[in-house]
Design a protein around this motif. Structure first.
Motif, short mmCIF file in Angstrom:
data_model
loop_
_atom_site.label_atom_id
_atom_site.label_comp_id
_atom_site.label_asym_id
_atom_site.label_seq_id
_atom_site.Cartn_x
_atom_site.Cartn_y
_atom_site.Cartn_z
N ASP A 83 -3.64 24.00 75.17
CA ASP A 83 -3.50 25.19 74.48
C ASP A 83 -4.15 25.47 73.15
O ASP A 83 -4.25 26.50 72.64
CB ASP A 83 -1.58 25.26 74.52
CG ASP A 83 -1.40 26.41 75.04
OD1 ASP A 83 -2.06 27.48 75.94
OD2 ASP A 83 -0.37 26.67 74.26
N LEU A 84 -4.42 24.91 72.58
CA LEU A 84 -5.08 24.10 70.83
C LEU A 84 -6.87 25.23 71.20
O LEU A 84 -7.27 25.20 69.83
CB LEU A 84 -4.59 23.35 69.81
CG LEU A 84 -3.34 23.34 69.69
CD1 LEU A 84 -2.49 21.90 69.04
CD2 LEU A 84 -2.91 24.16 68.52
N GLY A 85 -6.89 24.66 71.75
CA GLY A 85 -8.73 24.88 72.22
C GLY A 85 -9.04 23.87 71.95
O GLY A 85 -10.28 23.70 71.61
N LEU A 86 -8.12 22.30 72.47
CA LEU A 86 -9.22 21.18 72.43
C LEU A 86 -8.73 20.77 73.52
O LEU A 86 -8.35 19.89 73.80
CB LEU A 86 -8.58 20.38 71.45
CG LEU A 86 -8.40 20.73 69.98
CD1 LEU A 86 -7.28 20.00 69.24
CD2 LEU A 86 -9.92 20.78 68.83
N ALA A 87 -10.16 20.99 74.20
CA ALA A 87 -9.57 21.20 75.83
C ALA A 87 -10.56 19.34 76.32
O ALA A 87 -11.54 19.00 76.02
CB ALA A 87 -10.81 21.62 76.36
N ILE A 88 -9.39 18.89 76.52
CA ILE A 88 -9.52 17.94 77.34
C ILE A 88 -10.85 17.50 78.09
O ILE A 88 -10.42 18.35 79.80
CB ILE A 88 -7.96 16.91 78.09
CG1 ILE A 88 -6.98 17.83 77.33
CG2 ILE A 88 -8.05 15.39 78.59
CD1 ILE A 88 -6.95 16.59 75.93
N GLU A 89 -12.05 16.96 78.63
CA GLU A 89 -12.89 16.76 79.26
C GLU A 89 -12.09 15.82 80.47
O GLU A 89 -12.72 15.63 81.39
CB GLU A 89 -14.16 17.21 79.01
CG GLU A 89 -14.02 17.72 78.21
CD GLU A 89 -15.85 17.86 77.94
OE1 GLU A 89 -16.59 16.79 77.86
OE2 GLU A 89 -16.16 19.04 78.57
N SER A 90 -11.53 14.63 80.04
CA SER A 90 -11.83 13.19 80.79
C SER A 90 -10.06 12.94 80.18
O SER A 90 -9.65 12.69 78.65
CB SER A 90 -12.76 12.51 81.37
OG SER A 90 -12.92 11.45 80.29
N LEU A 91 -9.40 11.78 80.67
CA LEU A 91 -8.23 11.24 80.28
C LEU A 91 -8.39 10.09 81.13
O LEU A 91 -8.78 9.89 82.17
CB LEU A 91 -7.39 11.87 80.76
CG LEU A 91 -5.82 10.84 80.09
CD1 LEU A 91 -4.39 12.45 80.24
CD2 LEU A 91 -5.01 10.16 81.48
N GLU A 92 -8.06 8.68 80.39
CA GLU A 92 -7.96 7.18 80.72
C GLU A 92 -7.21 6.59 80.56
O GLU A 92 -6.84 6.47 79.02
CB GLU A 92 -10.07 6.52 81.02
CG GLU A 92 -10.23 6.45 79.42
CD GLU A 92 -12.12 5.71 79.79
OE1 GLU A 92 -11.96 4.49 80.01
OE2 GLU A 92 -12.65 6.82 79.44
N THR A 93 -6.63 5.81 80.97
CA THR A 93 -5.43 4.74 80.20
C THR A 93 -5.71 3.78 80.68
O THR A 93 -6.94 3.28 81.31
CB THR A 93 -4.48 4.27 82.01
OG1 THR A 93 -4.07 5.91 81.74
CG2 THR A 93 -3.11 4.18 80.68
N VAL A 94 -6.00 2.79 79.00
CA VAL A 94 -6.68 1.32 78.92
C VAL A 94 -5.07 0.30 78.78
O VAL A 94 -4.16 0.55 78.01
CB VAL A 94 -7.89 1.54 77.57
CG1 VAL A 94 -8.80 2.54 78.03
CG2 VAL A 94 -6.78 2.08 76.85
N GLY A 95 -5.90 -0.63 78.70
CA GLY A 95 -4.64 -1.47 78.16
C GLY A 95 -2.89 -2.55 79.19
O GLY A 95 -2.54 -2.37 78.27
N GLU A 96 -3.42 -1.62 80.36
CA GLU A 96 -2.12 -1.61 80.80
C GLU A 96 -2.94 -2.10 81.80
O GLU A 96 -4.08 -2.61 82.34
CB GLU A 96 -2.11 -0.05 82.28
CG GLU A 96 -1.20 0.48 81.14
CD GLU A 96 -0.04 1.73 81.83
OE1 GLU A 96 -0.79 2.07 82.92
OE2 GLU A 96 0.38 2.91 81.12
N GLY A 97 -1.93 -3.51 82.81
CA GLY A 97 -2.36 -4.71 83.57
C GLY A 97 -2.83 -5.53 83.56
O GLY A 97 -3.25 -6.24 83.65
N LEU A 98 -2.34 -6.13 82.33
CA LEU A 98 -2.68 -7.02 81.18
C LEU A 98 -1.88 -8.54 81.15
O LEU A 98 -2.02 -9.09 80.54
CB LEU A 98 -3.48 -6.71 80.16
CG LEU A 98 -5.38 -5.68 80.02
CD1 LEU A 98 -5.32 -5.62 78.47
CD2 LEU A 98 -5.96 -6.33 80.56
N GLU A 99 -0.83 -8.12 81.67
CA GLU A 99 0.69 -8.88 81.56
C GLU A 99 -0.15 -10.24 81.82
O GLU A 99 0.28 -11.51 81.01
CB GLU A 99 1.24 -7.75 82.14
CG GLU A 99 2.10 -6.70 81.75
CD GLU A 99 1.26 -6.18 82.01
OE1 GLU A 99 0.54 -5.98 83.27
OE2 GLU A 99 1.11 -4.28 81.94
#
Lengths: 349, 784
Positions: free
Chosen positions: B27-43
């Protein structure tokens, strides 16, 4: 025959026999022959009429009536049979003409307009309905129309957003293939005075390698509105109205801040995903929105370039790519399909 | 720009669900091109030491590895990677772990060898990096330590943002945090670095020859540097942000750039002759080997950094030179932090075809006022390695852009946006993003522009910021009413008609490329010298603009023929280009329309022309035998409309067809649509239709082959004046019955008068006039 006509009983048999023969006639020739035989000069009925003269007046009257009746009956039988035979003949003739219409192989076919033309025409029609004119301009342009007048001064980094193809005409980099339809905005504003309500479709060029999502020549449509007191709210409302008219009820538009040198404030405009209608699906990357184009309020410097006073006139412009929009709409994975000119593609639409 | 969301919390207490952060950024004009989640599943992943590696009989790609996961009990693992050795520290995914990709680790046997876990490559852990080998861990983490602890990894979300050219501030984590905080109403602060500067030790000399290209230049010396790997947390953040950790000095520079948006450049002080720096324009022909190992030839307009001995050591704002690179032996660093003219950087970057993270920031416009903070932050980050900031710091200030305050009219804001905002509302949007407002009079704000927003300099720029912070979607849409009845121009309507006629005639509409090659034109017998040349085509096939639609459509027919589609008819409407006369800048550009039908002769093209002429209600036109490049030398006519040639009709030249391997005739029609539609057409007056009987008379004439049938028909029509209702050619005969070089043309002439029934004598007289006229005009002889 009435039983009162006892003296005429022999005629009764004759008539019954005649009617039976008529009914049994198998074709028109036989029917004509029977007509002569039964009613003609040498027929029994004619002979009987001649014989009437020998009867007494009351007898003659009685017998005459019977005779007329007999003749009428035979004539009627002939007419009925004639109609029957004609009907049979017509039926036979038609039956002989019977045709399986699914055997037909068309000898002519209608050609198909290119998908881009169809989309362009429909887009034009929507805007014409909103009171817009359709304006066009050349594809080979000067730097002035494509960049300078649109607030891209020489060396402006935003020029790098466009991989411009230049032409070997005039001083180096002075002549180019338009990178967008926006130069037509300048041409329209130079040629007329506001108010302006116009759309500008056309072919544009970028130095791009053709791949599934890029073509070095592609098509855009651009809109320009200049009037007194035109606002960003008007831009949003116009895009909403267009979106609904073109894409259908329930499809909305939304604006996100962006940057173009020739508009400020600038925005990207998205439309409700036409596939999932906003629920989120693969086509829209689960966002519920599809990116369509760019837009914004005409930059004061653009008005200054064409001699309009930015404190008197305000306006908005918007534009988007036609090819990508139709590729998305029709599920065409590879934009290059649009330019193969393979009739197996062209004839689908 | 890749942004780990956790980094934002260094500047603002952001505590929102990820999808709300993403929505706000968009909404601020900082357009998200992609999103990734990191650091999960390392338990279930722990640090393990490799104890022993042995081969597996019968297997040449995998090996048996025994590792110690800190339990003291060796665990056997079968592994296919070869990039580690005994004694190394590696990540072990223990049995039962579900990795970020969803893979569940189970105990199994491979080639008979037991495997109770998996050694992991970075990508298998959801970490940036390749699949080329097992992730090697630094010494220091004890076996058994959870991997996330050893690497300082917490579950995080990394977004890739598309930053517009007018947002230099958003090329930094702090800048993005400022925007978010302003929109969300959160506090925002950039912490001040804690550094002690040790003055009067040593300095680097600085000279700036070009105060316009370089508005501010600061050099900071650091001594006692020990070059080594960066701390894990820092290396991890850089990696998440998409930069490869190199060493603590380079990493600190990169970290500062990502965090604050200010690029800096560290030089090895011993490798700078004279221990100083000089900013100047390059000398023509000067060369420099940049950090990426390429030799760059510089232009006189490129800004370079030289050392005090005037040897070039970097291209200003774009990339440093290899000669003064930091390496393991570096102990003293000269840190450059400067402000370069955006236009100079973008011009050089374009010319050199060299873009870097630094040039991407400088060309948008960096914050000259943020330079000191950036230097301090660099020093703070490097302090743990023993680096001491020495002084005095040297600085040269050149010419910086003037940033006068901007008067913003509230009425103008509301007029442009269609809003009803008060002075206070507007100030409330602007102040948190550094556009400091003061109300000078009711309805007018005086706005100080922040040094990190060089893109903003006028009222409309500020209005855009108001719109952004208010939220585009908070502006209620309104629909303006056009005062016009919309419509197509007559030209646009007629063009649609022509398209429909062509489709009705069975042709499919093609769209061929505007670009052609010289070979394409040669194959079509068209002169490439008349074509407009593209200066910078990507491929030779796109080096010229089409002077005709012929190459595109004939090429398309050939393509269809190769795909076993025969009898194809195509048409196209598109622009064609020819070189302009001298002194004219733009090419001679027209909108052309062409029709091409494979397996059809010239007659088909003429028929299509008739359909068009009739469809447009064109009155004054003729076909005149002609030749045209690319077309059949004896089967071509010019289409003449109202005295102007507007196109050609006939067949493609057999030479052209052979060059395209087309084995059948191709009917061809090409028209200049503008020329055609400029001729009078369409608007006709009613001509009365005769109610009286007509008489048909057949007339066959023998005429020379060179005499056009149309000319004879025309003569007949004229000779009959208003008694001739129609002249129709119904037969053409060549052969024994007529002289050689001549042919018979048979016409049916329909005689009819408007106001009475023609007598036999009138018809005979008229017939006689027609015959005489034809004989006189065309050396025609009437055949009986």
């Amino acid at each position: 025959m009435t039983d009162a006509a006892e003296p005429l009983a022999p005629w009764g048999d004759l008539v019954a026999d005649a009617i039976a023969r008529v009914a049994a006639a198998s074709d028109a020739t036989e029917l004509r022959r029977l007509d002569v035989e039964l009613l003609g000069r040498g027929s029994a009925l004619v002979a009987a009429r001649a014989a009437l003269a020998s009867l007494s007046a009351p007898e003659r009257r009685e017998a005459g009536r019977a005779l007329n009746q007999a003749r009428a009956d035979v004539e009627e039988a002939l007419a009925v049979r004639r109609r029957e035979l004609e009907a049979q003949e017509r039926a036979a003739r038609l039956e002989a003409e019977r045709m399986d219409l699914t055997e037909v192989r068309p000898t002519r076919r209608r050609g198909h307009l290119h998908l881009v033309t169809q989309a362009r025409d429909r887009l034009e029609d929507v805007f014409v309905g909103m009171g817009y004119q359709v304006a066009e301009g050349p594809e080979a342009e000067t730097d002035w129309y494509n960049f300078e007048a649109l607030n891209f001064p020489a060396g402006h980094p935003a020029r790098n957003m466009y991989d411009t193809l230049y032409l070997e005409l005039g001083p180096p980099e002075s002549t180019l293939l338009r990178t967008h339809t926006s130069p037509v905005q300048i041409r329209v504003m130079e040629a007329t005075t506001p108010p302006i309500y116009a759309v500008m479709p056309g072919r544009c060029y970028r130095q791009d390698t053709a791949d599934a999502s890029h073509l070095p020549n592609f098509h855009q449509i651009e809109g320009l509105v200049v009037d007194r007191r035109i606002s960003f709210a008007d831009l949003a409302g116009t895009l909403d109205a267009f979106t609904e008219a073109y894409f259908g009820t329930g499809i909305r538009s939304r604006l996100r801040p962006s940057y173009f040198p020739f508009t400020e404030p600038s925005a990207e405009f998205d439309i409700t995903c036409v596939f999932c209608r906003g629920d989120g699906c693969r086509s829209c990357g689960r966002t519920g929105w599809l990116e369509l184009g760019g837009c914004g309020m005409v930059h004061p410097n653009v008005f200054r370039a064409v001699g309009y006073d930015p404190d008197v006139w305000t306006g908005f412009a918007f534009g988007f790519g036609i090819d990508r929009m139709i590729a998305q709409r029709h599920g065409i994975d590879d934009l290059r399909e649009l330019v193969t000119n393979d009739v197996r593609f062209l004839r689908q639409f | 720009m890749r942004l780990p969301l956790s980094w934002l919390r260094d500047f603002t207490p952001l505590d929102l669900p990820v999808d709300e952060v993403v929505a706000t950024l968009n909404d601020l004009g900082l357009a998200i091109e992609s999103l990734e989640t990191v650091g999960e599943g390392l338990e279930g992943v722990v640090v393990a030491r490799v104890l022993e590696i042995t081969g597996i009989p019968g297997a040449d790609r995998i090996r048996a590895v025994h590792v110690d996961p800190g339990t003291g009990t060796p665990v056997p693992v079968v592994c296919g990677a070869w990039n580690f050795g005994e004694g190394d520290l590696v990540p072990l995914a223990t049995v039962g772990t579900v990795l970020p990709g969803g893979l569940e680790i189970k105990a199994r046997r491979m080639k008979g060898a037991p495997s109770q876990g998996m050694l992991c490559a970075p990508d298998e852990l959801g970490l940036p990096g390749s699949h080329d080998g097992i992730l090697l861990l630094d010494e220091g983490a004890a076996p058994g330590t959870p991997l996330s602890e050893a690497l300082g990894i917490r579950p995080d979300v990394v977004v890739e943002l598309e930053i517009n050219a007018n947002r230099p501030d958003a090329m930094s984590v702090a800048g993005i945090a400022r925007d978010l905080a302003a929109r969300l109403g959160l506090p925002f602060a950039i912490p001040d670095p804690k550094v002690l500067f040790d003055d009067d030790v040593c300095s680097a000399s600085v000279e700036v020859d070009d105060p316009v290209g370089c508005g501010r230049f600061v050099a900071q010396v650091l001594t006692g540097v020990t070059v080594g790997p960066s701390p894990a947390w820092l290396a991890h953040r850089l990696t998440l942000a998409g930069m490869r950790p190199i060493n603590n000095v380079v990493d600190a520079s990169n970290y500062v750039m990502l965090e604050l948006g200010q690029p800096t450049h560290p030089y090895d002080r011993r490798r700078l002759s004279g221990g100083g720096l000089r900013v100047r324009r390059a000398r023509p022909g000067e060369t420099l080997v940049t950090l990426d190992g390429n030799e760059r030839r510089l232009h006189g307009d490129d800004l370079v950094i030289g050392d005090a001995a005037d040897r070039p050591v970097g291209i200003a704002g774009i990339m440093g030179g290899a000669s003064s690179e930091i390496d393991a032996t570096t102990t003293d660093v000269v840190l450059e932090a400067a402000w370069f003219d955006p236009l100079s950087i973008s011009t050089s970057s374009r010319r050199l075809k060299l873009r870097s993270e630094a040039s991407a920031r400088f060309e948008k416009g960096c914050d000259w006022a943020g330079i000191d903070r950036a230097i301090a932050r660099f020093c703070e980050l490097l302090a743990p390695s023993g680096a001491t900031p020495a002084g005095p710091r040297t600085e040269v200030v050149g010419r910086l852009p003037e940033r006068p305050p901007v008067a913003v009219r509230t009425a103008r804001v509301n007029q442009v946006l269609g809003t009803d905002l008060s002075d206070a509302r507007i100030a409330g949007y602007l102040d948190p993003i550094g556009f400091t407002t003061a109300v000078v009079a009711e309805g007018t704000l005086d706005v100080e522009l922040p040094s990190w927003r060089l893109d903003s300099s006028t009222e409309i720029d500020v209005i855009e910021e108001v719109a952004r912070l208010h939220g585009y979607r908070a502006i209620a849409p309104t629909l303006p009413r056009s005062p016009f009845t919309g419509g197509l121009t007559p030209y646009q309507r007629d063009r649609r008609t022509v398209r429909q006629i062509l489709a009705g005639a069975g042709a499919d509409e093609a769209w061929s490329a505007t670009f052609v090659s010289s070979d394409d034109l040669d194959r079509c017998l068209l002169d490439p010298r008349a074509a407009v040349v593209v200066t910078n085509p990507l491929v030779a096939a796109e080096s010229l603009l089409r002077p005709s639609l012929l190459p595109g459509l004939v090429g398309a027919l050939a393509g269809n023929a190769r795909r076993r589609q025969t009898g194809v008819a195509l048409f196209e409407v598109g622009h064609t280009f020819r070189r302009p006369p001298a002194g004219q800048q733009l090419p001679h550009e027209i909108e052309a329309m062409a029709y091409a039908a494979a397996g059809r002769a010239a007659g088909e093209a003429v028929t299509v022309w008739h359909l068009i002429a009739d469809g447009l209600l064109l009155s004054d036109w003729s076909l005149e035998a002609a030749t045209a490049p690319g077309l059949h030398p004896t089967r071509t006519a010019a289409v003449v409309v109202a005295g102007q040639t507007v196109g050609v009709v006939g067949e493609a030249d057999p030479v052209v067809l052979a060059a395209h391997e087309i084995g059948e005739r191709v009917a061809w029609l090409e028209l200049d649509l503008g020329g055609l539609l400029a001729a009078p057409h369409g608007d006709r007056r009613y001509r009365p239709v005769s109610r009286f009987p007509s008489s048909d008379v057949d007339l066959a004439f023998e005429v020379d082959d060179a005499t056009p049938a149309a000319a004879v028909a025309d003569t007949l029509r004229r000779a009959g004046a208003d008694l001739v209702a129609d002249v129709a050619l119904f037969d053409v005969y060549r052969g024994e019955q007529v002289a050689s070089g001549r042919r018979s043309l048979a016409f049916t002439v329909r005689f009819q008068a408007l106001d009475h029934t023609l007598t036999d004598d009138e018809v005979a007289d008229a017939r006689h006039r027609l015959v005489e006229a034809a004989e006189a005009a065309h050396r025609a002889t009437l055949r009986s």
